[in-house]
Design an enzyme around this catalytic site. Structure first.
Site, mmCIF file in Angstrom:
data_model
loop_
_atom_site.group_PDB
_atom_site.id
_atom_site.type_symbol
_atom_site.label_atom_id
_atom_site.label_comp_id
_atom_site.label_asym_id
_atom_site.label_seq_id
_atom_site.Cartn_x
_atom_site.Cartn_y
_atom_site.Cartn_z
ATOM 1 N N CYS A 1 36.068 -28.432 60.374
ATOM 2 C CA CYS A 1 35.258 -28.042 61.538
ATOM 3 C C CYS A 1 35.289 -29.112 62.643
ATOM 4 O O CYS A 1 36.305 -29.248 63.312
ATOM 5 C CB CYS A 1 33.841 -27.713 61.074
ATOM 6 N N HIS B 1 33.056 -24.834 55.476
ATOM 7 C CA HIS B 1 32.230 -25.745 54.692
ATOM 8 C C HIS B 1 32.038 -25.111 53.317
ATOM 9 O O HIS B 1 32.484 -23.992 53.071
ATOM 10 C CB HIS B 1 30.865 -25.941 55.354
ATOM 11 N N ARG C 1 27.336 -18.558 68.535
ATOM 12 C CA ARG C 1 27.710 -19.432 67.422
ATOM 13 C C ARG C 1 28.194 -18.599 66.239
ATOM 14 O O ARG C 1 27.622 -17.557 65.937
ATOM 15 C CB ARG C 1 26.485 -20.261 67.035
HETATM 16 N N1 GLN Z 1 29.772 -29.254 66.739
HETATM 17 C C1 GLN Z 1 30.883 -28.399 66.479
HETATM 18 C C2 GLN Z 1 30.626 -26.953 66.858
HETATM 19 O O1 GLN Z 1 29.495 -26.528 66.860
HETATM 20 C C3 GLN Z 1 31.302 -28.499 65.031
HETATM 21 C C4 GLN Z 1 30.268 -27.972 64.074
HETATM 22 C C5 GLN Z 1 30.601 -28.221 62.638
HETATM 23 O O2 GLN Z 1 31.266 -29.185 62.304
HETATM 24 N N2 GLN Z 1 30.108 -27.365 61.760
HETATM 25 O O3 GLN Z 1 31.557 -26.236 67.135
#
Ligand code: GLN
Length: 242
Positions: free
Chosen positions: A95, A197, A129
């Site tokens: 990520c 993840h 998101r």
């Molecule tokens: N901050 C980054 C985003 O929101 C990565 C998030 C993450 O590593 N889960 O895209």
């Protein structure tokens, strides 16, 4: 590595890329190596220290926008990962880890941050998101079962010509982005990157063994582990149910 030496697995800057529990990937790699009779050690590399060039595998986790900018600055300045990738040492980036290894990313506030330039990709904020189960069909030889993970990111990632996708999305968003083929992550040189993840290697033993086999230079015999099969079934069912 030689058969007598200890397999060393790096966790890069967990104080800024440790938000999502991805340090567990190094624990999984170490345990799967030990189950095969290797000595294994997890090595934390913090912002104050130089990146050791001699480790066998390197892992990077996810993080929040501000924290990942610190990781990006550190990795650009140190350049240890450039040396490691030039030697084809396996690197797993999750990520934010993937985003910072790219050319640049723009965070949720619109700030554009220069990346490390080891992956041919760029990342921009998406309208909504992406949060939830992510399932993909991987494009790696020897990893012939679905990858399963949990995604939680605001960025959408576009791959350039040098970066191949890690997998085709079956469920979830993955790299996202309007009007693009639904794929997740990327493969470029010795780097494997994904939005998953979980930690991803706890859920996907074949991916863990792929990285281990790259590090030890030999194919590894499969391990029989019913708990991991059960975990995979549960997570794949959870994805199918939504
Ligand atoms: N901050 C980054 C985003 O929101 C990565 C998030 C993450 O590593 N889960 O895209």
């Amino acid at each position: 590595m030689t058969s007598e030496s200890t397999l060393t697995i790096g966790v890069l800057v967990p104080e800024v890329l440790g938000t999502y529990g991805d340090s567990g990937n190094a624990v999984v790699l170490a345990q799967r190596a030990r189950w095969r009779g290797f000595e294994a050690e997890v090595v934390e590399v913090n912002l104050q220290s130089a990146i050791p060039r001699s480790l066998d595998i390197y892992t990077m986790g996810g993080g929040e926008d501000t924290a990942q900018a610190l990781a990006s600055r550190y990795l650009r300045g140190d350049r240890g990962l450039h040396d490691v990738v030039a030697k084809d040492r396996p690197v797993l980036a999750i990520c934010a880890g993937m985003q910072v290894l790219g050319e640049w990313y723009t965070d949720a506030t619109g700030r554009k941050v220069e990346g490390v330039g080891l992956l041919d990709l760029t990342t921009e904020p998406q309208d909504k998101r992406s949060i939830g189960e992510l399932v993909t069909e991987p494009f790696i030889d020897g990893v012939d079962e679905f990858l399963t993970g949990f995604e939680n990111h605001g960025g959408a990632t576009t791959l350039g010509d040098e970066a191949r996708p890690l997998g085709r999305v079956i469920h979830g968003m993955g790299n996202g982005g309007a009007g693009v083929e639904p794929v997740d992550g990327c493969l470029q040189g010795s780097i494997v990157a994904t939005y998953m993840h979980g930690p991803v290697l706890a859920r996907n033993p074949l991916l863990a063994d792929y990285l281990l086999s790259q590090a030890v230079g030999e194919a590894l015999k499969p391990l029989d582990n019913p708990e991991i099969c059960e975990l995979r079934q549960q997570r794949l069912s959870a994805a199918a149910a939504v």
